[in-house]
Write an enzyme that holds these catalytic residues in place. Sequence first.
Site, short mmCIF file in Angstrom:
data_model
loop_
_atom_site.label_atom_id
_atom_site.label_comp_id
_atom_site.label_asym_id
_atom_site.label_seq_id
_atom_site.Cartn_x
_atom_site.Cartn_y
_atom_site.Cartn_z
N CYS A 15 -5.95 3.95 -23.12
CA CYS A 15 -6.76 4.28 -24.29
C CYS A 15 -6.10 5.40 -25.09
CB CYS A 15 -8.16 4.69 -23.88
SG CYS A 15 -9.25 3.29 -23.53
N ASP A 38 7.00 -0.49 -20.44
CA ASP A 38 6.46 0.07 -19.20
C ASP A 38 7.30 1.27 -18.80
OD1 ASP A 38 4.60 -1.26 -16.67
OD2 ASP A 38 6.01 0.35 -16.19
N HIS A 54 -11.11 -0.75 -24.78
CA HIS A 54 -11.09 -0.54 -23.33
C HIS A 54 -11.86 -1.63 -22.61
CE1 HIS A 54 -10.59 1.63 -19.56
NE2 HIS A 54 -11.82 1.23 -19.28
N ASN A 94 -2.31 -8.47 -13.48
CA ASN A 94 -2.88 -8.09 -12.19
C ASN A 94 -4.33 -7.69 -12.41
OD1 ASN A 94 -0.38 -8.39 -10.81
ND2 ASN A 94 0.26 -6.37 -11.57
N GLY A 100 -2.89 -5.57 -7.07
CA GLY A 100 -2.09 -4.38 -7.33
C GLY A 100 -2.35 -3.74 -8.68
N HIS A 105 -7.27 -0.61 -17.31
CA HIS A 105 -7.40 -1.02 -18.71
C HIS A 105 -6.56 -2.30 -18.79
CE1 HIS A 105 -7.40 0.17 -23.24
NE2 HIS A 105 -6.82 -1.02 -23.16
N HIS A 107 -4.19 -5.22 -19.11
CA HIS A 107 -2.83 -5.28 -19.65
C HIS A 107 -2.10 -6.49 -19.10
CE1 HIS A 107 -2.89 -2.78 -16.03
NE2 HIS A 107 -1.70 -3.29 -15.74
N HIS A 109 1.70 -7.88 -18.33
CA HIS A 109 3.10 -7.49 -18.20
C HIS A 109 3.96 -8.61 -18.79
CE1 HIS A 109 2.47 -4.35 -14.99
NE2 HIS A 109 1.37 -5.04 -14.79
P1 5GP Z 1 -0.60 -2.63 -12.91
O1 5GP Z 1 -0.03 -2.09 -11.63
O2 5GP Z 1 -1.95 -2.04 -13.18
O3 5GP Z 1 -0.57 -4.11 -13.05
O4 5GP Z 1 0.37 -2.11 -14.05
C1 5GP Z 1 0.29 -0.82 -14.58
C2 5GP Z 1 1.62 -0.52 -15.22
O5 5GP Z 1 1.46 0.57 -16.08
C3 5GP Z 1 2.72 -0.17 -14.23
O6 5GP Z 1 3.79 -1.09 -14.37
C4 5GP Z 1 3.10 1.25 -14.62
O7 5GP Z 1 4.48 1.47 -14.51
C5 5GP Z 1 2.62 1.34 -16.05
N1 5GP Z 1 2.24 2.66 -16.50
C6 5GP Z 1 1.43 3.54 -15.85
N2 5GP Z 1 1.26 4.64 -16.58
C7 5GP Z 1 1.98 4.48 -17.71
C8 5GP Z 1 2.21 5.29 -18.86
O8 5GP Z 1 1.70 6.40 -18.99
N3 5GP Z 1 3.01 4.79 -19.84
C9 5GP Z 1 3.57 3.54 -19.72
N4 5GP Z 1 4.35 3.15 -20.74
N5 5GP Z 1 3.38 2.74 -18.66
C10 5GP Z 1 2.60 3.21 -17.67
ZN ZN Z 2 -8.71 2.31 -21.60
#
Ligand code: 5GP
Ligand code: ZN
Length: 121
Positions: A15, A38, A54, A94, A100, A105, A107, A109
């Site tokens: 957010c 990322d 959000h 995910n 994982g 929030h 997202h 990949h």
């Molecule tokens: P998840 O594990 O929830 O599927 O993916 C979260 C992703 O967010 C991870 O790949 C992690 O590297 C990325 N991430 C976490 N915090 C930040 C941040 O502050 N900035 C960016 N650009 N990526 C982030």
């Molecule tokens: Zn959010």
Amino acid sequence: VSARESEAPAGCIFCRIATGSMTVPLVYEDDRCIAFADVNPQAPVHVLIIPRQHIESLADVSADEALLGRILAAAAEIGRRAGMAPGGFRVVINSGPDAGQSVAHLHAHFLAGRPMSWPPG
Ligand code: 5GP
Ligand code: ZN
């Protein structure tokens, strides 16, 4: 929209990015989504596509099919850009602890730039 979709909770890092209170270079943006690199890339190209709104996870999207379509359309557009994904790309969402998900929030990949194995870990 579902009752679980709410305004930006304090402390949600995505957010902060979506509202511009934390500035990162955007790879893509439209009225509903933004995309940015990322911070811990798992492939030569690793972009996160997030809704501006959000929403905690894919499981929390109830009726907003247009938003889900927009997220995938954003991935497709990024994938068509010159040099982004010449060999193809993978889109992963995910949702929840077993998958994982580490940022609550929604997202997607976008991963490209190397061959990927199947099944994912
Ligand atoms: P998840 O594990 O929830 O599927 O993916 C979260 C992703 O967010 C991870 O790949 C992690 O590297 C990325 N991430 C976490 N915090 C930040 C941040 O502050 N900035 C960016 N650009 N990526 C982030
Ligand atoms: Zn959010």
